[in-house]
Write an enzyme that holds these catalytic residues in place. Structure first.
Site, PDB file in Angstrom:
ATOM      1  N   SER A 170       0.533  -6.495   3.535  1.00 34.52           N
ATOM      2  CA  SER A 170       1.208  -6.695   2.250  1.00 34.52           C
ATOM      3  C   SER A 170       0.896  -8.086   1.687  1.00 34.52           C
ATOM      4  CB  SER A 170       2.712  -6.460   2.420  1.00 34.52           C
ATOM      5  OG  SER A 170       3.370  -6.455   1.187  1.00 34.52           O
ATOM      6  N   ASP A 235       2.665   4.685  -1.477  1.00 31.07           N
ATOM      7  CA  ASP A 235       3.204   3.322  -1.484  1.00 31.07           C
ATOM      8  C   ASP A 235       3.910   3.057  -2.812  1.00 31.07           C
ATOM      9  OD1 ASP A 235       3.554   0.473  -1.514  1.00 31.07           O
ATOM     10  OD2 ASP A 235       1.906   0.252  -0.097  1.00 31.07           O
ATOM     11  N   HIS A 264       5.338   1.998   1.663  1.00 28.82           N
ATOM     12  CA  HIS A 264       4.905   0.617   1.898  1.00 28.82           C
ATOM     13  C   HIS A 264       5.348   0.095   3.262  1.00 28.82           C
ATOM     14  CE1 HIS A 264       3.352  -3.221   0.572  1.00 28.82           C
ATOM     15  NE2 HIS A 264       4.467  -3.827   0.951  1.00 28.82           N
TER      16      HIS A 264
END
EC number: 3.1.2.22
Length: 288
Positions: A170, A235, A264
């Site tokens: 991320s 996501d 995610h």
């Protein structure tokens, strides 16, 4: 990313553009620290103390495999570092830049589990303003943080670049891409990566503006190491299209892992996540 209104986003990006403020508003969510580091009288040995919020899932024996220390960045901040010895015969060490809204305390159990399953040691660090690290989280500090971690891994443990896998998750893909674009390593793994801050906030953005934060899309093509990209197809934070766009820009992409139905924060819960990492580390890297 924070849930900001369209008007707030416009103000951030247009009145006037300031990459540092954009990054702080959109990206950084340091949690309340879930651990402390206590230094002995010699000033050289640090002891890790986890709070209940760290959700430690192992015995004290596994905790003994974790070494923590502080190091200073080029920006003057002191950042917390963690070396997790998961395997005595590990060939590779993951330099792991974690995601948002977590710190080393919360990640420590995951590191133990991941490293032991893919036969890798793991070296990680907290960004400025996260956990026990001093300073404030900014884009410039993020790059200084990963540089300090890279230097500590190389000098303190004597690990050579060809035995380092740069892993970013991320927001952690931002320092990972920046580092990998400047230094060659065994490989790079980008887990739920973003192309740039503007492209997350405004999905129709087609080019990188001078005030855009986290321009992974412009740096990833400079990476000369093999790159594995992992992304969930559902996501909800960083759209799957970001992973696809970065994959298309890589010099040396390997077969990506698109996790069907994953969001995610749950990619790691799918069986193919560990299977793909094992295959990549144990077999593919040998032949690359």
């Amino acid at each position: 990313m924070n849930n900001l209104s369209f008007g707030e986003l416009c103000c951030l990006f247009c009145c006037p553009p300031c990459p540092g403020k954009i990054a702080s508003k959109l990206a950084f969510l340091p949690p309340d620290p879930t651990y402390t580091l206590m230094c002995d009288d010699s000033g050289s040995r640090w002891t890790l103390h986890l709070s209940e919020r760290a959700d430690w899932q192992y015995s004290s024996r596994e905790k003994d495999a974790i070494e923590c220390f502080m190091t200073r960045t080029s920006k003057g901040n002191r950042i917390a570092c963690m070396f997790v010895r998961c395997s005595p015969n590990a060939k590779y060490t993951l330099l792991f830049s974690h995601g948002n809204a977590v710190d080393l305390g919360q990640m420590s159990s995951f590191y133990i589990g991941l490293g032991s399953r893919i036969n890798c040691n793991i070296f990680s660090y907290d960004y400025s303003g996260y956990g026990a690290s001093s300073g404030k989280p900014t884009e410039k500090n993020l790059y200084a943080d990963v540089d300090a971690a890279w230097l500590a891994l190389r000098t303190r443990y004597g690990i050579r670049p060809e035995n380092v896998i740069i892993y970013g998750q991320s927001i952690g893909t931002v320092p990972s891409v920046d580092l990998a674009a400047r230094y060659e390593s065994a490989a790079v793994i980008l887990h739920s990566p973003l192309t740039s801050g503007m492209r997350v906030a405004f999905p129709d953005t087609k080019k990188t503006y001078c005030f855009d934060a986290f321009p992974n899309i412009d740096k990833v093509s400079k990476i000369t190491s093999p790159v594995l990209i992992i992304h969930g197809t559902e996501d909800e934070v960083i759209d799957f299209s970001h992973g696809l766009a970065l994959f298309e820009r890589c010099q040396r992409p390997v077969e990506p892992l698109w996790v069907e139905g994953a969001g995610h924060n749950d990619v790691e819960l799918y069986g193919q996540y560990l299977e793909r990492l094992k295959q990549f580390v144990s077999h593919e890297l040998v032949n690359l």
